[in-house]
Design a protein around this motif. Sequence first.
Motif, PDB file in Angstrom:
ATOM      1  N   PRO A  34       0.804  -1.232   0.000  1.00 14.52           N
ATOM      2  CA  PRO A  34       0.000   0.000   0.000  1.00 14.52           C
ATOM      3  C   PRO A  34       0.834   1.278   0.000  1.00 14.52           C
ATOM      4  CG  PRO A  34      -0.860  -1.560   1.603  1.00 14.52           C
ATOM      5  CD  PRO A  34       0.444  -2.112   1.121  1.00 14.52           C
ATOM      6  N   PHE A  35       1.956   1.265   0.701  1.00 19.85           N
ATOM      7  CA  PHE A  35       2.819   2.449   0.713  1.00 19.85           C
ATOM      8  C   PHE A  35       3.387   2.728  -0.671  1.00 19.85           C
ATOM      9  CE2 PHE A  35       2.914   1.273   5.195  1.00 19.85           C
ATOM     10  CZ  PHE A  35       2.645   2.499   5.776  1.00 19.85           C
ATOM     11  N   VAL A  36       3.836   1.683  -1.334  1.00 24.79           N
ATOM     12  CA  VAL A  36       4.390   1.856  -2.680  1.00 24.79           C
ATOM     13  C   VAL A  36       3.311   2.364  -3.628  1.00 24.79           C
ATOM     14  CG1 VAL A  36       5.399   0.636  -4.651  1.00 24.79           C
ATOM     15  CG2 VAL A  36       6.187   0.129  -2.327  1.00 24.79           C
ATOM     16  N   ALA A  37       2.133   1.775  -3.534  1.00 28.73           N
ATOM     17  CA  ALA A  37       1.039   2.181  -4.429  1.00 28.73           C
ATOM     18  C   ALA A  37       0.654   3.643  -4.222  1.00 28.73           C
ATOM     19  CB  ALA A  37      -0.171   1.280  -4.193  1.00 28.73           C
ATOM     20  N   MET A  38       0.637   4.106  -2.983  1.00 30.68           N
ATOM     21  CA  MET A  38       0.230   5.486  -2.709  1.00 30.68           C
ATOM     22  C   MET A  38       1.359   6.491  -2.946  1.00 30.68           C
ATOM     23  SD  MET A  38      -2.981   5.687  -1.917  1.00 30.68           S
ATOM     24  CE  MET A  38      -3.057   4.722  -3.401  1.00 30.68           C
ATOM     25  N   LEU A  39       2.609   6.063  -2.764  1.00 26.07           N
ATOM     26  CA  LEU A  39       3.720   6.991  -2.976  1.00 26.07           C
ATOM     27  C   LEU A  39       4.091   7.156  -4.449  1.00 26.07           C
ATOM     28  CD1 LEU A  39       6.022   6.071   0.029  1.00 26.07           C
ATOM     29  CD2 LEU A  39       4.634   8.131  -0.269  1.00 26.07           C
ATOM     30  N   TRP A  40       3.648   6.231  -5.283  1.00 29.04           N
ATOM     31  CA  TRP A  40       3.908   6.312  -6.723  1.00 29.04           C
ATOM     32  C   TRP A  40       2.779   7.115  -7.369  1.00 29.04           C
ATOM     33  CZ3 TRP A  40       3.643   1.615 -10.496  1.00 29.04           C
ATOM     34  CH2 TRP A  40       4.193   1.958 -11.720  1.00 29.04           C
ATOM     35  N   VAL A  41       2.746   8.391  -7.086  1.00 27.55           N
ATOM     36  CA  VAL A  41       1.634   9.261  -7.463  1.00 27.55           C
ATOM     37  C   VAL A  41       1.462   9.364  -8.976  1.00 27.55           C
ATOM     38  CG1 VAL A  41       0.709  11.606  -7.281  1.00 27.55           C
ATOM     39  CG2 VAL A  41       1.874  10.556  -5.338  1.00 27.55           C
ATOM     40  N   SER A  42       2.531   9.350  -9.709  1.00 25.51           N
ATOM     41  CA  SER A  42       2.418   9.505 -11.167  1.00 25.51           C
ATOM     42  C   SER A  42       1.626   8.371 -11.816  1.00 25.51           C
ATOM     43  CB  SER A  42       3.802   9.602 -11.799  1.00 25.51           C
ATOM     44  OG  SER A  42       4.522   8.393 -11.609  1.00 25.51           O
ATOM     45  N   SER A  43       1.471   7.251 -11.129  1.00 18.89           N
ATOM     46  CA  SER A  43       0.701   6.145 -11.699  1.00 18.89           C
ATOM     47  C   SER A  43      -0.803   6.395 -11.635  1.00 18.89           C
ATOM     48  CB  SER A  43       1.037   4.837 -10.975  1.00 18.89           C
ATOM     49  OG  SER A  43       0.529   4.851  -9.657  1.00 18.89           O
ATOM     50  N   TYR A  44      -1.252   7.287 -10.754  1.00 21.47           N
ATOM     51  CA  TYR A  44      -2.686   7.525 -10.636  1.00 21.47           C
ATOM     52  C   TYR A  44      -3.070   9.005 -10.655  1.00 21.47           C
ATOM     53  CZ  TYR A  44      -1.705   8.280  -5.628  1.00 21.47           C
ATOM     54  OH  TYR A  44      -1.215   8.721  -4.441  1.00 21.47           O
ATOM     55  N   ALA A  45      -2.161   9.868 -11.007  1.00 20.13           N
ATOM     56  CA  ALA A  45      -2.446  11.305 -11.050  1.00 20.13           C
ATOM     57  C   ALA A  45      -3.097  11.679 -12.375  1.00 20.13           C
ATOM     58  CB  ALA A  45      -1.165  12.110 -10.829  1.00 20.13           C
ATOM     59  N   LYS A  46      -4.329  11.231 -12.545  1.00 17.33           N
ATOM     60  CA  LYS A  46      -5.079  11.522 -13.767  1.00 17.33           C
ATOM     61  C   LYS A  46      -6.565  11.464 -13.449  1.00 17.33           C
ATOM     62  CE  LYS A  46      -4.064   6.773 -14.992  1.00 17.33           C
ATOM     63  NZ  LYS A  46      -3.309   5.910 -15.854  1.00 17.33           N
ATOM     64  N   ALA A  47      -7.360  12.006 -14.333  1.00 16.56           N
ATOM     65  CA  ALA A  47      -8.807  12.054 -14.109  1.00 16.56           C
ATOM     66  C   ALA A  47      -9.530  10.876 -14.744  1.00 16.56           C
ATOM     67  CB  ALA A  47      -9.375  13.348 -14.649  1.00 16.56           C
ATOM     68  N   PRO A  67      -9.671   6.849 -16.131  1.00 17.77           N
ATOM     69  CA  PRO A  67     -11.115   6.673 -16.320  1.00 17.77           C
ATOM     70  C   PRO A  67     -11.872   7.030 -15.048  1.00 17.77           C
ATOM     71  CG  PRO A  67     -10.123   4.554 -15.867  1.00 17.77           C
ATOM     72  CD  PRO A  67      -9.009   5.560 -15.898  1.00 17.77           C
ATOM     73  N   ASP A  68     -13.038   7.627 -15.241  1.00 21.63           N
ATOM     74  CA  ASP A  68     -13.840   7.930 -14.060  1.00 21.63           C
ATOM     75  C   ASP A  68     -14.780   6.762 -13.764  1.00 21.63           C
ATOM     76  OD1 ASP A  68     -15.531   8.265 -16.191  1.00 21.63           O
ATOM     77  OD2 ASP A  68     -16.422  10.121 -15.439  1.00 21.63           O
ATOM     78  N   PHE A  69     -15.210   6.684 -12.527  1.00 24.78           N
ATOM     79  CA  PHE A  69     -16.100   5.611 -12.074  1.00 24.78           C
ATOM     80  C   PHE A  69     -17.296   6.268 -11.409  1.00 24.78           C
ATOM     81  CE2 PHE A  69     -17.296   2.628  -8.608  1.00 24.78           C
ATOM     82  CZ  PHE A  69     -17.746   1.588  -9.399  1.00 24.78           C
ATOM     83  N   ILE A  70     -18.458   6.086 -11.979  1.00 29.92           N
ATOM     84  CA  ILE A  70     -19.711   6.739 -11.573  1.00 29.92           C
ATOM     85  C   ILE A  70     -19.505   8.229 -11.287  1.00 29.92           C
ATOM     86  CG2 ILE A  70     -20.893   4.649 -10.799  1.00 29.92           C
ATOM     87  CD1 ILE A  70     -20.272   5.451  -7.892  1.00 29.92           C
ATOM     88  N   GLY A  71     -18.773   8.882 -12.167  1.00 33.40           N
ATOM     89  CA  GLY A  71     -18.551  10.317 -12.064  1.00 33.40           C
ATOM     90  C   GLY A  71     -17.410  10.727 -11.156  1.00 33.40           C
ATOM     91  N   ILE A  72     -16.746   9.764 -10.526  1.00 31.33           N
ATOM     92  CA  ILE A  72     -15.629  10.072  -9.623  1.00 31.33           C
ATOM     93  C   ILE A  72     -14.326   9.921 -10.410  1.00 31.33           C
ATOM     94  CG2 ILE A  72     -14.464   9.434  -7.480  1.00 31.33           C
ATOM     95  CD1 ILE A  72     -17.149   8.191  -6.582  1.00 31.33           C
ATOM     96  N   PRO A  73     -13.476  10.933 -10.435  1.00 32.48           N
ATOM     97  CA  PRO A  73     -12.212  10.835 -11.170  1.00 32.48           C
ATOM     98  C   PRO A  73     -11.323   9.701 -10.626  1.00 32.48           C
ATOM     99  CG  PRO A  73     -12.638  13.110 -10.547  1.00 32.48           C
ATOM    100  CD  PRO A  73     -13.656  12.261  -9.849  1.00 32.48           C
ATOM    101  N   PHE A  74     -10.520   9.151 -11.510  1.00 28.87           N
ATOM    102  CA  PHE A  74      -9.645   8.022 -11.181  1.00 28.87           C
ATOM    103  C   PHE A  74      -8.785   8.308  -9.952  1.00 28.87           C
ATOM    104  CE2 PHE A  74      -5.565   5.757 -11.760  1.00 28.87           C
ATOM    105  CZ  PHE A  74      -6.033   4.456 -11.739  1.00 28.87           C
ATOM    106  N   PHE A  75      -8.256   9.522  -9.862  1.00 27.05           N
ATOM    107  CA  PHE A  75      -7.382   9.907  -8.761  1.00 27.05           C
ATOM    108  C   PHE A  75      -8.012   9.595  -7.407  1.00 27.05           C
ATOM    109  CE2 PHE A  75      -5.789  13.065  -5.706  1.00 27.05           C
ATOM    110  CZ  PHE A  75      -4.430  12.858  -5.815  1.00 27.05           C
ATOM    111  N   TYR A  76      -9.311   9.844  -7.265  1.00 33.92           N
ATOM    112  CA  TYR A  76      -9.990   9.643  -5.983  1.00 33.92           C
ATOM    113  C   TYR A  76     -10.419   8.203  -5.757  1.00 33.92           C
ATOM    114  CZ  TYR A  76     -10.006  14.682  -5.765  1.00 33.92           C
ATOM    115  OH  TYR A  76      -9.614  15.992  -5.735  1.00 33.92           O
ATOM    116  N   TRP A  77     -11.028   7.583  -6.775  1.00 37.96           N
ATOM    117  CA  TRP A  77     -11.515   6.222  -6.527  1.00 37.96           C
ATOM    118  C   TRP A  77     -10.377   5.219  -6.415  1.00 37.96           C
ATOM    119  CZ3 TRP A  77     -10.634   2.196  -9.801  1.00 37.96           C
ATOM    120  CH2 TRP A  77     -10.526   2.417 -11.165  1.00 37.96           C
ATOM    121  N   TYR A  78      -9.252   5.491  -7.046  1.00 36.94           N
ATOM    122  CA  TYR A  78      -8.085   4.629  -6.906  1.00 36.94           C
ATOM    123  C   TYR A  78      -7.587   4.633  -5.459  1.00 36.94           C
ATOM    124  CZ  TYR A  78      -3.314   2.872  -7.642  1.00 36.94           C
ATOM    125  OH  TYR A  78      -2.145   2.153  -7.571  1.00 36.94           O
ATOM    126  N   GLN A  79      -7.528   5.806  -4.846  1.00 37.76           N
ATOM    127  CA  GLN A  79      -7.090   5.905  -3.453  1.00 37.76           C
ATOM    128  C   GLN A  79      -8.084   5.245  -2.503  1.00 37.76           C
ATOM    129  OE1 GLN A  79      -5.375   9.728  -2.211  1.00 37.76           O
ATOM    130  NE2 GLN A  79      -5.556  10.309  -4.363  1.00 37.76           N
TER     131      GLN A  79
END
Length: 93
Positions: free
Chosen positions: A32-45, A47-59
């Motif tokens: 989990p630490f690696v996944a959250m610290l590697w911000v460039s892998s999820y710093a995008k909008a 694909p969205d999920f039910i209107g929620i940008p990827f950045f938020y639903w991924y976290q």
Amino acid sequence: MSDAPEAPVAPEVRQPVVTPVRVIIALCLVAPFVAMLWVSSYAKADPDFIGIPFFYWYQMLWVLISTALTLIAYQLWQRDQRGRKALKDGASR
């Protein structure tokens, strides 16, 4: 002083500190630490999920994944400790 030879003392059997189970436990806790610290892998909008940008639903997904991985690590640790205690108790008899 006695000249009688002393009985040889059996060396204490020590289990290795780094075992495959402990490596799996470490991976479960570090992932989990690696996944959250590697911000460039999820710093995008997208694909969205039910209107929620990827950045938020991924976290938020990682909150659930982290919980599951921590539970797995805890159960593996408990099993490892019970096994070590059983080995220690069996060796002392």
